[in-house]
Structures are given as C-alpha cells and as structure tokens.
Design a protein around this motif. Structure first.
Motif, short mmCIF file in Angstrom:
data_model
loop_
_atom_site.label_atom_id
_atom_site.label_comp_id
_atom_site.label_asym_id
_atom_site.label_seq_id
_atom_site.Cartn_x
_atom_site.Cartn_y
_atom_site.Cartn_z
N LYS A 22 0.95 -3.13 6.92
CA LYS A 22 0.12 -3.30 6.88
C LYS A 22 -1.51 -2.23 6.62
O LYS A 22 -1.07 -1.64 7.38
CB LYS A 22 -0.93 -4.59 7.31
CG LYS A 22 0.54 -5.75 6.97
CD LYS A 22 -0.18 -7.52 8.15
CE LYS A 22 0.96 -8.39 7.65
NZ LYS A 22 0.35 -9.96 8.44
N PRO A 23 -1.87 -2.62 5.48
CA PRO A 23 -3.04 -1.79 5.09
C PRO A 23 -4.30 -1.90 6.52
O PRO A 23 -4.44 -0.62 6.67
CB PRO A 23 -3.67 -2.21 3.97
CG PRO A 23 -3.10 -3.44 3.31
CD PRO A 23 -1.88 -4.15 4.65
N ASP A 24 -3.55 -2.17 7.18
CA ASP A 24 -4.79 -1.94 8.53
C ASP A 24 -3.90 -1.86 10.59
O ASP A 24 -4.18 -2.41 11.13
CB ASP A 24 -5.28 -3.71 9.04
CG ASP A 24 -4.62 -4.88 9.01
OD1 ASP A 24 -3.59 -5.04 8.42
OD2 ASP A 24 -5.57 -6.15 9.86
N ASP A 83 -2.08 -0.83 13.48
CA ASP A 83 -2.63 0.23 14.10
C ASP A 83 -1.48 0.02 15.47
O ASP A 83 -1.38 -0.72 15.68
CB ASP A 83 -3.97 -0.22 14.00
CG ASP A 83 -4.49 -0.09 15.98
OD1 ASP A 83 -3.73 1.07 16.64
OD2 ASP A 83 -5.23 -0.09 16.14
N ASP A 107 1.93 -3.26 1.96
CA ASP A 107 1.03 -2.31 1.99
C ASP A 107 1.71 -1.97 0.63
O ASP A 107 2.79 -0.82 0.57
CB ASP A 107 0.55 -1.13 3.00
CG ASP A 107 -0.79 -0.17 2.46
OD1 ASP A 107 -1.08 -0.74 1.56
OD2 ASP A 107 -0.64 0.36 3.34
N ASP A 125 -0.30 0.28 -0.96
CA ASP A 125 -0.94 1.87 -0.99
C ASP A 125 0.86 2.76 0.48
O ASP A 125 0.52 3.12 0.85
CB ASP A 125 -1.92 2.20 -0.30
CG ASP A 125 -2.32 3.49 -0.40
OD1 ASP A 125 -1.03 4.47 -0.34
OD2 ASP A 125 -4.03 3.74 -0.48
N GLY A 155 1.57 5.51 -0.10
CA GLY A 155 1.59 7.00 0.75
C GLY A 155 1.38 6.58 2.55
O GLY A 155 1.23 7.08 2.76
N ARG A 156 -0.11 6.03 2.05
CA ARG A 156 -0.46 5.29 3.46
C ARG A 156 0.47 4.45 4.37
O ARG A 156 0.82 4.99 5.59
CB ARG A 156 -2.15 4.50 3.80
CG ARG A 156 -2.85 3.95 4.29
CD ARG A 156 -3.57 2.86 3.98
NE ARG A 156 -3.11 1.85 2.84
CZ ARG A 156 -4.31 1.14 3.21
NH1 ARG A 156 -5.94 1.97 2.73
NH2 ARG A 156 -4.70 -0.06 1.68
N ALA A 157 1.26 3.60 3.48
CA ALA A 157 3.04 2.59 4.42
C ALA A 157 3.34 4.44 4.44
O ALA A 157 3.59 4.23 5.76
CB ALA A 157 2.94 2.21 3.19
N ARG A 199 3.21 6.79 6.12
CA ARG A 199 1.73 7.64 6.95
C ARG A 199 2.29 6.91 8.19
O ARG A 199 2.61 7.91 9.31
CB ARG A 199 0.20 8.28 6.19
CG ARG A 199 0.43 9.29 5.43
CD ARG A 199 -1.11 9.77 5.46
NE ARG A 199 -1.73 8.99 5.06
CZ ARG A 199 -2.44 8.43 3.30
NH1 ARG A 199 -1.61 9.43 2.89
NH2 ARG A 199 -3.05 7.83 3.17
N ASN A 200 2.48 5.95 8.06
CA ASN A 200 2.34 4.77 8.71
C ASN A 200 3.13 4.66 9.13
O ASN A 200 4.00 4.47 10.97
CB ASN A 200 1.39 3.34 8.77
CG ASN A 200 0.04 3.13 9.08
OD1 ASN A 200 -0.33 4.20 9.73
ND2 ASN A 200 -0.63 2.89 7.97
N SER A 213 7.56 9.49 5.05
CA SER A 213 7.28 9.20 6.51
C SER A 213 7.58 10.66 7.09
O SER A 213 6.86 10.88 8.03
CB SER A 213 8.59 8.07 7.02
OG SER A 213 9.16 8.50 7.72
#
Length: 272
Positions: free
Chosen positions: A78-80, A82, A107, A109, A111-113, A115-116, A154
C-alpha cells in the motif's frame, strides 16, 4: 507430468493452521499455504507468533504428518507500506519452513510500489523466502504486463510472478503467455470458473468467494499444465461461499483433493 498438491488457506479460513494441516493431510495433500497476515480490514489474524501455543501445535502437526508449508499470505503493498511491521510475519514464516511470501499490490504509484517490493524482497530473503507477486484485475497489478514490470523494477531476482488460473484468464491472458521469463513455473494457484464472470458479481467477489475446483468450470486450465516445470506445486485455491456454508473443513479439503486429482488424471497428468 506429475505435480505436487498443496491446499491454500483461502477457502479454508475457518480452519486454524493446525486444523488446516490435519484436514489437508487426511485428504491427500502434501502441503499447505498458511495465511499469517490478514488480507482485508476486519479479518483477524491467527495467533501464530513464534513460540506461541498455536505455532507450536502447527509445527507438531507438520512434523508428525510429514507435511510442509509452501507459501505464506499475504502482504499488501500500500502507499504507506512499512516493512518493519512485518517482522513477526517473516519470523513465523521462516519458523514454518515456508519458501514463498505472496504479495498483492494496492498502490497506484507503481514506481513506489516497485521500490517497496524490492525492500520487502531483501528482508524476505534474509528469512529464506522469495516473493510471489500476484496480478488480478481489481488491484494495481491488474495484468501480467504490470506484474512483470513491477518485478523487474524491484531490482530483485527473488521476485517472481505467480499465476492464479482465475486471475490469469480474467486478465485476458492466454496459455502462451506462460512463456514470460518472470513467471514462476514451479508454483501455480489452480482453480476454475465459468467462461464469463456472473454479471451479479464483481471481480473481487468472484475471486474471494465464487471459484470452482479444477475441471468444474470452463476455463482452459488444463492448457497451463504443460507450461509448468515437472514436479511443480499446484496450490488449490478455490474459495466458495456455498461450500463454506454447507461443508465442514475436512469435507472441503477432501472435495478439493478429489476434484484436482481427477482433473489431472483426465488430462494425462498425475500427482505425488
């Protein structure tokens, strides 16, 4: 070709892990997948912390019955997101001897997904786990193409795209698409469905509670089998609200094994 059969927890979520292992073994399965992390708001996790009573009971059942845990559900990106919140899940997964951690993406996004997912892969690998990235039309990873791009972005070779038969065909994929190098050919989630989704169901509702066992529907599931590696694990993931309401845990496990065994035999394959 011969395959190994595993029973997914989805569709058996009324069974705590020790009972899931027991019912799967009695039915004829070689292993199970276990849900350690809730998939949806309001879903209560099983108390499977390392050293806890249920974990110890599950490990005893696995050992005494000669069963294995193949995959662990479920991490939602998800966007948040952790990764630190998953420390207990990763520890428990390693204790169970699991090999894959299943991942859904929520998510938009990408790109952010990605990376996570890469961060998660690093932590998972330190616990002996690779990542199984799922695609389904009602998540941010809505197609094989998107899932492949996320896996590549990733930066981790430990991220593989896992095919679920229902989601594969509902996303418009054809059996020839199994040639994609990012697809895990050693593991597939197997099930069936009508050729078209019932108009009264959303894609999510069908996926969560209205699937059929292999061979009961109209999807060309049999055409996926030759694309898999010999000895691949077929995880029977066919949640059904009707079966949940009318059959007990052992009955459902037995029905899942029986249907899948007959499906394989009818298509010139076998299972160990």
């Amino acid at each position: 070709m011969s395959f190994r059969l595993s029973l997914a927890h989805l569709g058996m979520l009324d069974a705590p892990p020790p009972l899931l292992v027991e019912a799967a073994h009695a039915a004829g399965f070689r292993g199970v997948g276990i849900r350690l992390n809730p998939a949806r708001p309001g879903e209560q996790p099983f108390p499977m912390e390392d050293g806890g009573e249920m974990m110890c009971e599950t490990l005893a059942r696995l050992r005494n019955l000669g069963m294995t845990v193949h995959d662990i559900e479920i991490v939602r990106i998800k966007p948040d997101f952790d990764v630190r919140a998953l420390a207990g899940v990763l520890t428990s997964a390693q204790r169970l001897g699991a090999r894959r951690l299943m991942v859904n993406v929520d998510d938009a996004d990408l790109g952010r997904a990605a990376r996570n997912i890469g961060v998660l892969a690093v932590h998972a690998q330190s616990h002996g786990l690779s990542l199984g990235l799922e695609f389904m039309v009602y998540t941010a990873a809505r197609s094989l193409r998107v899932a492949r791009e996320l896996a590549e972005a990733s930066g981790s070779d430990a991220v593989r795209v896992v095919v679920d038969a229902l989601h594969f065909f509902r996303a418009g994929c054809a059996p020839e698409d199994m040639a994609d190098p990012r697809i895990d050919r050693h593991f597939i989630q197997i099930n069936d469905a009508p050729a078209q989704r019932h108009p009264g169901l959303s894609a999510g509702e069908e996926g969560r509670a209205h699937r059929l066992y292999p061979g009961e529907g109209e999807l060309p599931v049999h055409r996926l089998l030759p694309q898999l590696a010999a000895g691949a694990i077929l995880s029977v993931e066919a949640p059904s609200a009707i079966r949940m309401a009318t059959l007990g845990v052992h009955e459902r496990a037995a029905a899942a094994y029986r249907a899948t065994h007959h499906f394989l035999q009818g298509n010139g394959h076998g299972n160990e």
